[in-house]
Design a protein around this motif. Structure first.
Motif, PDB file in Angstrom:
ATOM      1  N   HIS A  64       8.781   1.923  -1.609  1.00 23.61           N
ATOM      2  CA  HIS A  64       8.059   3.189  -1.786  1.00 23.61           C
ATOM      3  C   HIS A  64       6.814   3.105  -2.745  1.00 23.61           C
ATOM      4  CE1 HIS A  64       7.256   7.329  -3.391  1.00 23.61           C
ATOM      5  NE2 HIS A  64       6.766   7.320  -2.338  1.00 23.61           N
ATOM      6  N   THR A  65       5.639   3.404  -2.498  1.00 22.47           N
ATOM      7  CA  THR A  65       4.271   3.626  -3.344  1.00 22.47           C
ATOM      8  C   THR A  65       3.895   4.932  -3.373  1.00 22.47           C
ATOM      9  OG1 THR A  65       3.987   1.309  -3.286  1.00 22.47           O
ATOM     10  CG2 THR A  65       2.363   2.592  -4.371  1.00 22.47           C
ATOM     11  N   GLU A  66       3.798   5.566  -4.593  1.00 19.33           N
ATOM     12  CA  GLU A  66       3.092   6.920  -4.565  1.00 19.33           C
ATOM     13  C   GLU A  66       1.615   6.424  -4.976  1.00 19.33           C
ATOM     14  OE1 GLU A  66       4.096  11.173  -4.927  1.00 19.33           O
ATOM     15  OE2 GLU A  66       3.574  10.583  -6.941  1.00 19.33           O
ATOM     16  N   LEU A  67       0.647   6.978  -4.245  1.00 19.67           N
ATOM     17  CA  LEU A  67      -0.637   6.923  -4.779  1.00 19.67           C
ATOM     18  C   LEU A  67      -1.303   8.343  -5.287  1.00 19.67           C
ATOM     19  CD1 LEU A  67      -2.310   4.922  -1.962  1.00 19.67           C
ATOM     20  CD2 LEU A  67      -1.341   3.983  -3.907  1.00 19.67           C
ATOM     21  N   ASP A  68      -1.852   8.600  -6.467  1.00 20.49           N
ATOM     22  CA  ASP A  68      -2.116   9.499  -7.058  1.00 20.49           C
ATOM     23  C   ASP A  68      -3.467  10.161  -6.653  1.00 20.49           C
ATOM     24  OD1 ASP A  68      -1.404  11.651  -8.819  1.00 20.49           O
ATOM     25  OD2 ASP A  68      -2.357  10.743 -10.528  1.00 20.49           O
ATOM     26  N   ASP A  69      -3.444  11.584  -6.868  1.00 22.82           N
ATOM     27  CA  ASP A  69      -4.861  11.901  -6.836  1.00 22.82           C
ATOM     28  C   ASP A  69      -5.456  12.002  -5.385  1.00 22.82           C
ATOM     29  OD1 ASP A  69      -6.981  13.551  -8.063  1.00 22.82           O
ATOM     30  OD2 ASP A  69      -8.228  11.810  -8.317  1.00 22.82           O
ATOM     31  N   LEU A  70      -4.605  11.952  -4.287  1.00 20.33           N
ATOM     32  CA  LEU A  70      -4.934  11.730  -3.071  1.00 20.33           C
ATOM     33  C   LEU A  70      -4.213  12.980  -2.132  1.00 20.33           C
ATOM     34  CD1 LEU A  70      -5.135   7.851  -2.718  1.00 20.33           C
ATOM     35  CD2 LEU A  70      -7.157   9.386  -2.611  1.00 20.33           C
ATOM     36  N   ASN A  71      -4.821  13.251  -1.072  1.00 24.75           N
ATOM     37  CA  ASN A  71      -4.180  14.147  -0.003  1.00 24.75           C
ATOM     38  C   ASN A  71      -3.733  13.515   1.171  1.00 24.75           C
ATOM     39  OD1 ASN A  71      -6.344  14.665   1.534  1.00 24.75           O
ATOM     40  ND2 ASN A  71      -7.301  15.966   0.096  1.00 24.75           N
ATOM     41  N   HIS A  72      -2.970  14.175   2.246  1.00 26.24           N
ATOM     42  CA  HIS A  72      -2.734  13.681   3.373  1.00 26.24           C
ATOM     43  C   HIS A  72      -3.759  13.064   4.136  1.00 26.24           C
ATOM     44  CE1 HIS A  72      -0.270  13.271   7.005  1.00 26.24           C
ATOM     45  NE2 HIS A  72      -0.849  13.872   7.720  1.00 26.24           N
ATOM     46  N   LEU A 126       6.468   2.215   2.507  1.00 28.12           N
ATOM     47  CA  LEU A 126       6.155   3.849   2.623  1.00 28.12           C
ATOM     48  C   LEU A 126       5.170   4.088   1.585  1.00 28.12           C
ATOM     49  CD1 LEU A 126       6.784   6.463   3.829  1.00 28.12           C
ATOM     50  CD2 LEU A 126       8.431   6.922   2.049  1.00 28.12           C
ATOM     51  N   VAL A 127       4.136   4.767   1.887  1.00 24.92           N
ATOM     52  CA  VAL A 127       3.010   5.170   0.933  1.00 24.92           C
ATOM     53  C   VAL A 127       3.018   6.546   1.274  1.00 24.92           C
ATOM     54  CG1 VAL A 127       0.535   5.057   0.364  1.00 24.92           C
ATOM     55  CG2 VAL A 127       1.552   2.968   1.148  1.00 24.92           C
ATOM     56  N   THR A 128       3.314   7.193   0.235  1.00 27.57           N
ATOM     57  CA  THR A 128       2.959   8.933   0.180  1.00 27.57           C
ATOM     58  C   THR A 128       2.087   9.186  -1.230  1.00 27.57           C
ATOM     59  OG1 THR A 128       4.887   9.142  -1.934  1.00 27.57           O
ATOM     60  CG2 THR A 128       5.381   8.942   0.720  1.00 27.57           C
ATOM     61  N   VAL A 129       1.571  10.432  -0.859  1.00 27.59           N
ATOM     62  CA  VAL A 129       0.616  11.122  -1.674  1.00 27.59           C
ATOM     63  C   VAL A 129       1.025  12.496  -2.107  1.00 27.59           C
ATOM     64  CG1 VAL A 129      -1.356   9.815  -0.733  1.00 27.59           C
ATOM     65  CG2 VAL A 129      -0.667  11.906   0.155  1.00 27.59           C
ATOM     66  N   PRO A 130       0.705  12.750  -3.460  1.00 26.71           N
ATOM     67  CA  PRO A 130       1.094  14.292  -3.931  1.00 26.71           C
ATOM     68  C   PRO A 130       0.767  15.272  -3.150  1.00 26.71           C
ATOM     69  CG  PRO A 130      -0.527  13.357  -5.247  1.00 26.71           C
ATOM     70  CD  PRO A 130      -0.202  12.163  -4.339  1.00 26.71           C
ATOM     71  N   ASN A 131      -0.605  15.216  -2.729  1.00 27.30           N
ATOM     72  CA  ASN A 131      -0.980  16.573  -1.874  1.00 27.30           C
ATOM     73  C   ASN A 131      -0.846  16.702  -0.569  1.00 27.30           C
ATOM     74  OD1 ASN A 131      -1.474  16.923  -4.523  1.00 27.30           O
ATOM     75  ND2 ASN A 131      -3.811  17.082  -4.479  1.00 27.30           N
ATOM     76  N   GLY A 132      -0.991  17.775   0.301  1.00 34.10           N
ATOM     77  CA  GLY A 132      -0.553  17.885   1.561  1.00 34.10           C
ATOM     78  C   GLY A 132      -1.937  18.210   2.404  1.00 34.10           C
ATOM     79  N   LEU A 133      -1.859  18.702   3.423  1.00 31.84           N
ATOM     80  CA  LEU A 133      -3.027  18.715   4.646  1.00 31.84           C
ATOM     81  C   LEU A 133      -4.145  19.799   3.981  1.00 31.84           C
ATOM     82  CD1 LEU A 133      -0.407  18.032   6.231  1.00 31.84           C
ATOM     83  CD2 LEU A 133      -1.775  18.873   8.132  1.00 31.84           C
ATOM     84  N   LEU A 134      -3.990  20.704   3.074  1.00 36.64           N
ATOM     85  CA  LEU A 134      -4.925  21.354   2.491  1.00 36.64           C
ATOM     86  C   LEU A 134      -4.871  21.149   1.011  1.00 36.64           C
ATOM     87  CD1 LEU A 134      -3.771  24.989   4.127  1.00 36.64           C
ATOM     88  CD2 LEU A 134      -5.481  23.512   4.689  1.00 36.64           C
ATOM     89  N   ASP A 135      -4.623  20.017   0.631  1.00 35.43           N
ATOM     90  CA  ASP A 135      -4.732  19.635  -0.826  1.00 35.43           C
ATOM     91  C   ASP A 135      -3.836  20.170  -1.875  1.00 35.43           C
ATOM     92  OD1 ASP A 135      -6.144  17.699  -2.433  1.00 35.43           O
ATOM     93  OD2 ASP A 135      -7.146  19.150  -3.403  1.00 35.43           O
TER      94      ASP A 135
END
Length: 302
Positions: free
Chosen positions: A270-278, A238-247
């Motif tokens: 799980h891996t979270e990738l920083d500084d990216l949005n959906h 699972l890869v997640t990012v901190p920001n959503g559809l509107l950043d």
């Protein structure tokens, strides 16, 4: 693209023809590996070129899901099970018995469903900002559920645009893309438009999006697939990012909600990738470069 050549193939499915984007590697890796890439709820196969470029040697099959892109004329209902059946048809058409599957957004939910309904066809799962239950409100109407999850993304499907330039202007100002506008994005958005009288509209219908979003969040097919996910025999990332559809923050998986999901699914890495949005996690060069090592690890294992 330098690493691959690109073509499209139409695959017969129930209700019509499914358009499949195919990226053939210029220099195939040992064993000529293939992967299946599944796009999001209002996207198309042209969401993937950035990721493809980071996967030299690997053939990528990426369909326009029914109701989207050049598959928007496929008749019949959508929903997770219908999409999974279409993916089986794609694998059959290309003679692929089992492949790594990675999905973005709704495509990740479709991938989970495919792994449940046809586990022998899925060697690995990579779920990119989707695939596990969202923190969606309970007991609301279908329209309210779509609005809560997709917001302006759904509203766009009811809009009409004078020409391609007007549609590009709409997206160029979108907060998710202000840092990452590119020629590839322009091609992706232009592909999304279909004629509507003397104007243009997005290829994906609001009705299709509503049906899929409701099924994705409340349908029994996905409930069963998620219940079976701990027993899936292959690796699940699972890869997640901190920001959503509107950043915006938080994104689709707020930290407390995500922690509870992962606690119940010990087989999910799980891996979270920083500084990216959906969007930019796959639809930008920097996002593709960040997610590629995870995908490459899966391909190497395969």
């Amino acid at each position: 693209m330098n690493s691959h050549t690109y073509r499209t193939v139409d695959v017969p499915v129930s209700g019509g023809q499914l358009r499949v984007g195919v990226w053939d590697p210029v220099t195939p890796a040992a064993g000529e590996p293939t992967a299946l890439a599944v796009h999001g709820v209002t996207a198309s196969h042209l969401a993937w070129p950035f990721v493809v470029e980071e996967l030299p040697g690997i053939r990528i099959l990426a369909p326009d899901l029914r109701g989207r892109g050049a598959s928007n004329g496929v008749d019949g209902p959508a929903g997770m099970a219908a999409h999974a059946a279409d993916l089986v048809a794609v694998l059959d058409a290309f003679g692929e018995p089992s492949v790594p599957v990675f999905g973005h957004s709704m495509g990740a939910f479709v991938a989970v469903t495919l792994a449940h309904l046809a586990p022998e066809r899925v060697a690995r799962l990579v779920l990119i900002d989707g695939g596990l239950p969202l923190d969606a409100p309970a007991g609301v109407s279908a329209e309210a559920l779509v609005q809560a999850i997709l917001g302006p993304t759904a509203e766009r499907l009811s809009m009409r645009f004078a020409d391609v330039a007007a549609y590009l202007d709409f997206w160029r100002a979108h907060p998710a893309f202000v840092r990452d506008w590119s020629a590839e994005l322009e091609a992706y958005f232009a592909y999304d438009l279909v004629p509507d009288g003397d104007a243009y509209r997005p290829a994906t219908s609001l009705a299709t999006t509503t049906d899929d979003t409701v099924d994705m969040n409340t349908g029994t097919t996905l409930t069963g697939a998620l219940a079976a996910l701990p027993e899936f025999p292959g690796p699940v990332d699972l890869v997640t990012v901190p920001n959503g559809l509107l950043d915006e923050r938080p994104g689709l998986y707020p930290p407390r909600h995500l922690a509870a999901l992962l606690a119940a699914l010990p087989n999910v890495r799980h891996t979270e990738l920083d500084d990216l949005n959906h969007y930019t996690v796959v639809m930008s060069g920097r996002g593709a470069r960040a997610v590629a090592p995870i995908l490459t690890r899966e391909f190497s294992a395969h």
